[in-house]
Scaffold this motif. Structure first.
Motif, PDB file in Angstrom:
ATOM      1  N   LEU B 122       0.772  -1.159  -0.142  1.00  0.00           N
ATOM      2  CA  LEU B 122       0.055  -0.042  -0.025  1.00  0.00           C
ATOM      3  C   LEU B 122       0.707   1.109   0.014  1.00  0.00           C
ATOM      4  O   LEU B 122       0.177   2.262  -0.700  1.00  0.00           O
ATOM      5  N   ILE B 123       1.955   1.242   0.765  1.00  0.00           N
ATOM      6  CA  ILE B 123       2.746   2.309   0.667  1.00  0.00           C
ATOM      7  C   ILE B 123       3.468   2.599  -0.406  1.00  0.00           C
ATOM      8  O   ILE B 123       3.476   3.742  -1.008  1.00  0.00           O
ATOM      9  N   ALA B 124       3.823   1.491  -1.279  1.00  0.00           N
ATOM     10  CA  ALA B 124       4.360   1.720  -2.776  1.00  0.00           C
ATOM     11  C   ALA B 124       3.331   2.131  -3.565  1.00  0.00           C
ATOM     12  O   ALA B 124       3.716   3.262  -4.136  1.00  0.00           O
ATOM     13  N   GLU B 140       1.644   2.176 -11.136  1.00  0.00           N
ATOM     14  CA  GLU B 140       0.817   2.483 -10.300  1.00  0.00           C
ATOM     15  C   GLU B 140      -0.445   1.183 -10.799  1.00  0.00           C
ATOM     16  O   GLU B 140      -1.169   0.752  -9.904  1.00  0.00           O
ATOM     17  N   ILE B 141      -0.613   1.260 -12.172  1.00  0.00           N
ATOM     18  CA  ILE B 141      -1.643   0.427 -12.524  1.00  0.00           C
ATOM     19  C   ILE B 141      -1.374  -1.338 -12.082  1.00  0.00           C
ATOM     20  O   ILE B 141      -2.299  -1.779 -11.697  1.00  0.00           O
ATOM     21  N   LYS B 142      -0.012  -1.528 -12.260  1.00  0.00           N
ATOM     22  CA  LYS B 142       0.418  -3.016 -11.888  1.00  0.00           C
ATOM     23  C   LYS B 142       0.239  -3.163 -10.479  1.00  0.00           C
ATOM     24  O   LYS B 142      -0.451  -4.058  -9.901  1.00  0.00           O
ATOM     25  N   ALA B 143       0.642  -1.889  -9.571  1.00  0.00           N
ATOM     26  CA  ALA B 143       0.657  -2.147  -8.180  1.00  0.00           C
ATOM     27  C   ALA B 143      -0.758  -2.125  -7.637  1.00  0.00           C
ATOM     28  O   ALA B 143      -0.968  -2.968  -6.850  1.00  0.00           O
ATOM     29  N   PHE B 147      -2.286  -5.748  -5.472  1.00  0.00           N
ATOM     30  CA  PHE B 147      -3.017  -5.876  -4.090  1.00  0.00           C
ATOM     31  C   PHE B 147      -4.104  -6.831  -4.336  1.00  0.00           C
ATOM     32  O   PHE B 147      -3.891  -7.987  -3.223  1.00  0.00           O
ATOM     33  N   HIS B 148      -4.670  -7.070  -5.230  1.00  0.00           N
ATOM     34  CA  HIS B 148      -5.757  -8.075  -5.303  1.00  0.00           C
ATOM     35  C   HIS B 148      -5.160  -9.667  -5.445  1.00  0.00           C
ATOM     36  O   HIS B 148      -5.578 -10.571  -4.750  1.00  0.00           O
ATOM     37  N   LEU B 149      -3.987  -9.456  -6.358  1.00  0.00           N
ATOM     38  CA  LEU B 149      -3.285 -10.723  -6.415  1.00  0.00           C
ATOM     39  C   LEU B 149      -2.568 -11.238  -5.376  1.00  0.00           C
ATOM     40  O   LEU B 149      -2.605 -12.464  -5.119  1.00  0.00           O
ATOM     41  N   THR B 150      -2.010 -10.414  -4.566  1.00  0.00           N
ATOM     42  CA  THR B 150      -1.662 -10.650  -3.364  1.00  0.00           C
ATOM     43  C   THR B 150      -2.497 -11.430  -2.206  1.00  0.00           C
ATOM     44  O   THR B 150      -2.067 -12.524  -1.602  1.00  0.00           O
TER      45      THR B 150
END
Lengths: 237, 237
Positions: B122-124, B140-143, B147-150
């Motif tokens: 989340l910080i990243a 940002e798109i990938k990040a 989140f959902h993938l993690t």
DNA sequence: GTGCAAACGATCGTATACAATTTAGCCATC
DNA sequence: GATGGCTAAATTGTATACGATCGTTTGCAC
């Protein structure tokens, strides 16, 4: 008599290549348990069997590996998938996760004619159960899966439908490997109960029955690592 | 800097062939929206671009078609998928269907260190949001998807994880096509709220937030058929 | 007789070549 | 000027060929 695994679809996709036919043929063989888990699927053999080149055979095997039905090992070849107990648990966990939701979607959109179609499926399934012989058994296996697949089709979500295709096919592999009872398919009556619950619009009960149904299938499995056979497989996969 | 789309995984699979690298490269390009929907992906061009033969290029494109990121049309070639509005709705319907369940599974198994990992994500993500430039946007798109993938990875179910991989990637395509607001990713704060709910073990609230989050993303879409471009696509698909 | 090593065979990984289909460009015709 | 069909170029579909990798087996030394 001819329709393949995707017979549930009303609109045949007529996809891009002849490799799809090979893929479907092998997939059917796996789902109907004519090909046992662990069986080696050499590219050359598959090609010769279908009178095509290795290129197409390879493409078909590659496609099947994306569905989790065969596992390809680098420089070693393709084998009918031999799902581990943990993999089996994940498959059924996935089904428990998605099937209630699919059921709800399907129930919300279902038409009387579709209910009729479901009931006809149940009748055909029941008839196969009473018959004897390998051929009837295989047809029964597929029919049993078709119930779940048809529900997914009714839900109107092609993505979930494809996912269920994969899950049902892999479930068949798991049952072939770890199933204990001679009852090759899941309890037939449970399907009927679910349809009945849908018909009287009792969604909560339908979902409950569906979860119970899946749990019932899973309960028939003996998910302990294979011992005798496993001696070789234990180090290969 | 190098890790590809599957960077979430801790154990790299080291799959069978070099086609996977090409597949991942193209997939990243699609997910990061460097390749627009509808772009033609000629086998020769792809092969030349990666200095491999058409064989591998074709295999990579075929693989991407199984994920729904490219559509191959018989004798016409491969194109970056151009999801229809209906397809877009199905993708998000699928996410609404599975993500709450995944969230529950993940919450049940999550460890303190994994919570920490989520927070770092989340910080990243927040840092990228404040940055300017195309590169930051893409990261940002990938990040945002990570989140959902993690969460799916934490759930411990590899099958659902793969499914989410597909859904998140296809969502990116949909947002690229139909997204209205300049906000390329979903609300960052909503991710934080979900983690907070998980941390205090309020699963019902976490699921509610997740559903709200997905609905929020979907609400930003304008799912009307394209008009000008559609004249040709209307009859092609 | 046992153990290691090197060569053999089989199978996969990739590239190239040929056939079939589509697309486009062009000319003839209405 | 628009339309229809025809030819040629480009692209995909499939097959074959070559190189690389792995498993096996044979042979030799100990």
């Amino acid at each position: 008599m001819k329709p393949t695994a995707t017979a549930v679809h009303t609109t045949e996709d007529s996809t891009d290549t002849g490799a799809q036919q090979i893929r479907d043929a092998i997939r059917d063989a796996i789902v109907e348990r004519r090909l046992s888990p662990g069986t080696k699927l050499s590219e050359s053999d598959v090609g010769n069997l279908f009178n095509v080149s290795r290129t197409l055979a390879r493409a078909a095997l590659q496609a099947l590996s994306y569905e989790g039905l065969v596992s390809v090992e680098k420089n070693r070849g393709a084998f009918v998938a031999y799902p581990s107990p943990d993999e089996a648990r994940q498959i059924f966990a996935a089904r428990r996760l998605v099937e209630p939701g699919i059921l709800r979607e399907a129930a919300a959109r279902i038409t009387p004619s579709q209910i009729q179609h479901l009931k006809q499926l149940l009748i055909a399934e029941g008839r196969l159960m009473s018959e004897r012989g390998q051929m009837a058994r295989r047809a029964e296996i597929k029919a049993s899966g078709d119930f779940h697949l048809t529900l997914a089709a009714i839900s109107g979500n092609a993505i979930m439908q494809r996912f269920m295709d994969e899950l049902v096919a892999r479930s068949s592999l798991v049952i072939a490997l770890y199933g204990q009872s001679t009852i090759s398919s899941c309890g037939h009556s449970e399907h009927g109960d679910i349809v009945a619950a849908i018909e009287r619009n009792d969604l909560d009960e339908a979902c409950r029955l569906m979860l119970h149904h899946i749990a019932h299938i899973e309960a028939d499995l003996d998910l302990r690592e294979r011992k005798s056979v496993g001696l070789k497989e234990a180090f290969e996969g």
